[in-house]
Design an enzyme around this catalytic site. Structure first.
Site, PDB file in Angstrom:
ATOM      1  N   THR A 171       0.835  -1.200   0.000  1.00 34.04           N
ATOM      2  CA  THR A 171       0.000   0.000   0.000  1.00 34.04           C
ATOM      3  C   THR A 171       0.866   1.244   0.000  1.00 34.04           C
ATOM      4  O   THR A 171       2.091   1.148  -0.018  1.00 34.04           O
ATOM      5  CB  THR A 171      -0.907  -0.012   1.248  1.00 34.04           C
ATOM      6  OG1 THR A 171      -1.897   0.980   1.103  1.00 34.04           O
ATOM      7  CG2 THR A 171      -0.116   0.251   2.511  1.00 34.04           C
ATOM      8  N   ALA A 197       0.311   6.095  -6.883  1.00 32.05           N
ATOM      9  CA  ALA A 197      -0.595   5.116  -7.494  1.00 32.05           C
ATOM     10  C   ALA A 197      -0.329   4.944  -8.988  1.00 32.05           C
ATOM     11  O   ALA A 197      -0.576   3.866  -9.542  1.00 32.05           O
ATOM     12  CB  ALA A 197      -2.045   5.525  -7.254  1.00 32.05           C
ATOM     13  N   CYS A 257       3.317   2.722  -8.510  1.00 31.94           N
ATOM     14  CA  CYS A 257       3.361   1.485  -7.712  1.00 31.94           C
ATOM     15  C   CYS A 257       2.170   0.587  -8.043  1.00 31.94           C
ATOM     16  O   CYS A 257       1.017   0.996  -7.883  1.00 31.94           O
ATOM     17  CB  CYS A 257       3.355   1.839  -6.224  1.00 31.94           C
ATOM     18  SG  CYS A 257       3.338   0.391  -5.154  1.00 31.94           S
ATOM     19  N   THR A 298      -0.579  -0.009  -5.290  1.00 34.08           N
ATOM     20  CA  THR A 298      -1.291   1.170  -4.791  1.00 34.08           C
ATOM     21  C   THR A 298      -2.343   1.561  -5.818  1.00 34.08           C
ATOM     22  O   THR A 298      -2.054   1.599  -7.006  1.00 34.08           O
ATOM     23  CB  THR A 298      -0.301   2.341  -4.585  1.00 34.08           C
ATOM     24  OG1 THR A 298       0.702   1.938  -3.647  1.00 34.08           O
ATOM     25  CG2 THR A 298      -1.005   3.580  -4.061  1.00 34.08           C
TER      26      THR A 298
END
Length: 176
Positions: free
Chosen positions: A2, A157, A160, A163
């Protein structure tokens, strides 16, 4: 994994995180709430790591906050001591980012309680991307803490794979 990001600017602290839960290479859920308010909404916290482990730690941390009347540093240190010394707890794999109106901390399973010198916390697989983006935005724009957290999480986001763009963002104000 996350991305959790905390930014403290002026009289506000903001913690935000994405909502993706993965099992191996598979997305299991896209709207997990990894950011919570604790202790009568005077503390905000986010987690990175195993979801079940993190919820166990949230419960323990909330008990420590109640035991120490909301004193964030003391509750964090006591949680870290327990986490480090208990054989069962040592197996929990998570990091906590916690903040109240005055203090921001990272609590690790190694028993570390870290207060970043610049009140910027980034944990999780996209943490370094979000932290880099937040530093650049803090130093080069007039954006407020909420905007910095949201823009930085969006950047993370986009980079990654663990994410997503389903964010939860919470804030606290101080009298400073």
């Amino acid at each position: 994994m996350t991305t959790i990001l905390s930014v403290r600017l002026k009289n506000k602290v903001v913690i935000g995180g994405d909502g993706q839960a993965t099992l191996g290479n598979t997305i299991m859920k896209s709207n997990v709430k990894k950011i919570r308010t604790l202790y009568h909404e005077k503390v905000i916290a986010g987690f990175a790591g195993g979801t079940a482990d993190a919820f166990t730690l949230f419960e323990m941390f909330e008990k420590k906050l109640a035991m120490y009347q909301g004193q964030l540093p003391r509750a964090a240190i006591e949680l870290a001591k327990d986490w480090r010394s208990d054989r069962m707890l040592r197996k929990l794999e998570a990091l906590l980012a916690v903040a109240d109106k005055d203090t921001s901390l990272i609590i690790t399973g190694n028993g570390d309680v870290i207060q970043p010198e610049d009140d910027l916390i980034a944990i999780g697989s996209g943490g370094s991307y979000a932290q880099s983006a937040a530093r650049a935005l803090i130093n080069n724009t007039t954006l407020n803490a909420d905007e910095i957290v949201e823009k930085s999480l969006n950047i993370a986001a986009n980079i990654c794979i663990y994410t997503n763009h389903s964010f939860t963002i919470k804030e606290l104000f101080s009298e400073k």
